[in-house]
Design a protein around this motif. Structure first.
Motif, PDB file in Angstrom:
ATOM      1  N   ARG A 207      43.981  19.467  36.631  1.00  0.00           N
ATOM      2  CA  ARG A 207      44.268  20.695  37.373  1.00  0.00           C
ATOM      3  C   ARG A 207      43.707  21.947  36.701  1.00  0.00           C
ATOM      4  NH1 ARG A 207      50.260  19.992  40.119  1.00  0.00           N
ATOM      5  NH2 ARG A 207      49.729  18.129  41.317  1.00  0.00           N
ATOM      6  N   ASN A 208      43.367  21.840  35.428  1.00  0.00           N
ATOM      7  CA  ASN A 208      42.795  22.987  34.724  1.00  0.00           C
ATOM      8  C   ASN A 208      41.302  22.817  34.439  1.00  0.00           C
ATOM      9  OD1 ASN A 208      45.158  24.728  34.303  1.00  0.00           O
ATOM     10  ND2 ASN A 208      45.923  23.044  33.066  1.00  0.00           N
ATOM     11  N   ALA A 209      40.718  21.714  34.898  1.00  0.00           N
ATOM     12  CA  ALA A 209      39.349  21.376  34.501  1.00  0.00           C
ATOM     13  C   ALA A 209      38.300  22.328  35.054  1.00  0.00           C
ATOM     14  CB  ALA A 209      39.028  19.941  34.929  1.00  0.00           C
ATOM     15  N   TRP A 210      38.577  22.993  36.162  1.00  0.00           N
ATOM     16  CA  TRP A 210      37.544  23.807  36.822  1.00  0.00           C
ATOM     17  C   TRP A 210      37.763  25.302  36.640  1.00  0.00           C
ATOM     18  CZ3 TRP A 210      33.310  21.383  38.350  1.00  0.00           C
ATOM     19  CH2 TRP A 210      33.384  20.014  38.582  1.00  0.00           C
ATOM     20  N   ARG A 211      38.613  25.675  35.665  1.00  0.00           N
ATOM     21  CA  ARG A 211      38.847  27.099  35.401  1.00  0.00           C
ATOM     22  C   ARG A 211      39.103  27.285  33.907  1.00  0.00           C
ATOM     23  NH1 ARG A 211      44.709  26.792  38.394  1.00  0.00           N
ATOM     24  NH2 ARG A 211      45.881  25.872  36.673  1.00  0.00           N
ATOM     25  N   PRO A 212      38.804  28.457  33.382  1.00  0.00           N
ATOM     26  CA  PRO A 212      39.047  28.675  31.952  1.00  0.00           C
ATOM     27  C   PRO A 212      40.529  28.815  31.612  1.00  0.00           C
ATOM     28  CG  PRO A 212      38.164  30.665  32.980  1.00  0.00           C
ATOM     29  CD  PRO A 212      38.081  29.576  34.004  1.00  0.00           C
ATOM     30  N   GLU A 213      41.357  29.274  32.570  1.00  0.00           N
ATOM     31  CA  GLU A 213      42.794  29.413  32.307  1.00  0.00           C
ATOM     32  C   GLU A 213      43.442  28.028  32.241  1.00  0.00           C
ATOM     33  OE1 GLU A 213      41.136  32.798  34.570  1.00  0.00           O
ATOM     34  OE2 GLU A 213      41.344  30.663  35.021  1.00  0.00           O
ATOM     35  N   GLN A 214      44.374  27.862  31.316  1.00  0.00           N
ATOM     36  CA  GLN A 214      45.059  26.585  31.144  1.00  0.00           C
ATOM     37  C   GLN A 214      46.547  26.773  31.410  1.00  0.00           C
ATOM     38  OE1 GLN A 214      43.392  26.181  27.170  1.00  0.00           O
ATOM     39  NE2 GLN A 214      42.500  24.233  27.739  1.00  0.00           N
ATOM     40  N   SER A 215      46.961  26.519  32.627  1.00  0.00           N
ATOM     41  CA  SER A 215      48.359  26.671  33.004  1.00  0.00           C
ATOM     42  C   SER A 215      49.014  25.306  33.172  1.00  0.00           C
ATOM     43  CB  SER A 215      48.472  27.461  34.317  1.00  0.00           C
ATOM     44  OG  SER A 215      49.813  27.462  34.774  1.00  0.00           O
ATOM     45  N   THR A 216      50.203  25.158  32.615  1.00  0.00           N
ATOM     46  CA  THR A 216      50.981  23.934  32.801  1.00  0.00           C
ATOM     47  C   THR A 216      52.233  24.178  33.622  1.00  0.00           C
ATOM     48  OG1 THR A 216      52.101  24.342  30.706  1.00  0.00           O
ATOM     49  CG2 THR A 216      50.158  22.921  30.644  1.00  0.00           C
ATOM     50  N   THR A 217      52.521  25.438  33.911  1.00  0.00           N
ATOM     51  CA  THR A 217      53.723  25.784  34.672  1.00  0.00           C
ATOM     52  C   THR A 217      53.422  26.008  36.155  1.00  0.00           C
ATOM     53  OG1 THR A 217      53.411  28.145  34.278  1.00  0.00           O
ATOM     54  CG2 THR A 217      54.734  26.922  32.665  1.00  0.00           C
ATOM     55  N   GLY A 218      52.150  26.132  36.493  1.00  0.00           N
ATOM     56  CA  GLY A 218      51.777  26.497  37.851  1.00  0.00           C
ATOM     57  C   GLY A 218      51.594  27.983  38.023  1.00  0.00           C
ATOM     58  N   ASP A 219      51.776  28.750  36.944  1.00  0.00           N
ATOM     59  CA  ASP A 219      51.645  30.203  36.972  1.00  0.00           C
ATOM     60  C   ASP A 219      50.476  30.600  36.083  1.00  0.00           C
ATOM     61  OD1 ASP A 219      52.048  33.016  36.791  1.00  0.00           O
ATOM     62  OD2 ASP A 219      54.203  32.748  37.123  1.00  0.00           O
ATOM     63  N   LEU A 220      49.608  31.470  36.583  1.00  0.00           N
ATOM     64  CA  LEU A 220      48.461  31.913  35.803  1.00  0.00           C
ATOM     65  C   LEU A 220      48.713  33.225  35.072  1.00  0.00           C
ATOM     66  CD1 LEU A 220      45.515  31.009  38.221  1.00  0.00           C
ATOM     67  CD2 LEU A 220      46.252  29.803  36.154  1.00  0.00           C
ATOM     68  N   GLY A 221      49.920  33.778  35.179  1.00  0.00           N
ATOM     69  CA  GLY A 221      50.250  34.991  34.443  1.00  0.00           C
ATOM     70  C   GLY A 221      50.193  34.754  32.941  1.00  0.00           C
ATOM     71  N   GLY A 222      49.662  35.723  32.196  1.00  0.00           N
ATOM     72  CA  GLY A 222      49.438  35.539  30.775  1.00  0.00           C
ATOM     73  C   GLY A 222      50.679  35.203  29.979  1.00  0.00           C
ATOM     74  N   ASN A 223      51.861  35.582  30.467  1.00  0.00           N
ATOM     75  CA  ASN A 223      53.099  35.332  29.729  1.00  0.00           C
ATOM     76  C   ASN A 223      53.872  34.152  30.283  1.00  0.00           C
ATOM     77  OD1 ASN A 223      55.006  35.993  27.700  1.00  0.00           O
ATOM     78  ND2 ASN A 223      56.302  36.983  29.229  1.00  0.00           N
ATOM     79  N   ALA A 224      53.290  33.461  31.259  1.00  0.00           N
ATOM     80  CA  ALA A 224      54.064  32.410  31.931  1.00  0.00           C
ATOM     81  C   ALA A 224      53.260  31.141  32.159  1.00  0.00           C
ATOM     82  CB  ALA A 224      54.574  32.941  33.281  1.00  0.00           C
TER      83      ALA A 224
END
Length: 292
Positions: A207-224
């Motif tokens: 789920r994170n392979a095609w974007r630089p952001e690595q989210s495991t919570t489903g939220d792309l916010g920097g603190n979440a």
């Protein structure tokens, strides 16, 4: 060390930029390879295998790179400034008419026959982001996990001989999502938990392979973005207990213990002694719950 999805994304971007084109510049600055000039060779494809990257050329050779802790490839348009690091950190320059790929801090760089790529990756377990992933690969990873029942789960997840792609980030998050301590031995896991460990490892990387952001919570916010990774001393998103940290041996003789992040309430099981904390528990952090 970069996670497998970081290497996967770098490989796909380099493939899109270079594949099918002749190199107008192919400069290798690694001490072992300075006598090689790749100009004039055509890039066939760029592929990742776990945390390894292979740039395959039309003369039957492959340029192998491994990022280790700080290596990276940057892509630029010709004539644009290069900002990936100082000049002395550049180890490779691959240029085609409309792109320049610059490799920084590539401590592991080798030129080898394509047919001998197994020299570097033949010992690895199934690639969690591999095109050939399926029920057989999933079953093989489960088998390899169970092969050493006395081993701590956190160490097993980092072992690329079991499955390639998981680093310290996904180790922490997979253990949290399965609800077990990183120090739980594999033999103490149920069959369902072993299955879930493998399924979550694949799911989060994919789920994170095609974007630089690595989210495991489903939220792309920097603190979440994460459940416990790099949240030591802060409130658990589920139970408000304090996320703790401790060193965990990953089994490598030449590496110091890695930091393990965990919530002692949500992740029951063995762990090192914890410092006693006084006062009220911190309030739960804001942010959306996982949507997986």
């Amino acid at each position: 060390m970069p996670e497998g999805d970081t290497v996967f994304l770098a490989g796909r971007r380099m493939h899109d930029a270079l594949a099918g084109q002749e190199l107008t510049r192919g400069e290798l600055r690694h001490p072992r390879l300075v006598e090689h000039d790749l100009a004039g060779r055509t890039v066939l494809e760029v592929v990742s295998v776990g945390k390894h990257l292979f740039t395959r050329l039309d003369d039957g050779t492959s340029l192998h790179s491994h990022f280790r802790m700080d290596g990276t490839w940057h892509l630029y348009r010709p004539g644009r400034p290069w900002r990936g690091g100082p000049e002395h950190s550049i180890r490779a320059i691959l240029e085609v008419p409309d792109r320049v790929a610059v490799g920084y801090r590539l401590h592991d760089l080798d030129l080898l026959p394509t047919e001998r790529e197994d020299t570097w990756v033949g010992h690895l377990g199934p690639d969690l982001l591999g095109d050939d992933w399926g029920p057989d690969a999933e079953a093989e990873v489960e088998r390899l996990l169970r092969a050493d029942p006395a081993r701590e789960l956190g160490a097993a997840l980092l072992d690329q001989r079991v499955a390639c792609g998981v680093g310290n980030l996904y180790k922490a998050e997979v253990c949290f999502l399965v609800g077990v301590s990183p120090w739980t031995t594999v033999g103490d896991l149920t069959d369902r938990q072993v299955h879930d460990v493998v399924a979550w490892s694949r799911k989060l990387l994919l789920r994170n392979a095609w974007r630089p952001e690595q989210s495991t919570t489903g939220d792309l916010g920097g603190n979440a973005q994460h459940w416990v990774f790099e949240r030591g001393g802060r409130g658990c998103r589920r139970c408000r207990d304090v996320v703790r940290t401790a060193g965990q041996d990953d089994g490598s003789p030449d590496r110091e213990d890695r930091i393990a992040y965990f919530c002692p309430t949500c992740q029951p099981g063995p762990h090192p002694p914890l410092e006693r904390r006084r006062g009220r528990r911190p309030q739960q952090q804001s942010g959306r719950q996982a949507r997986y």
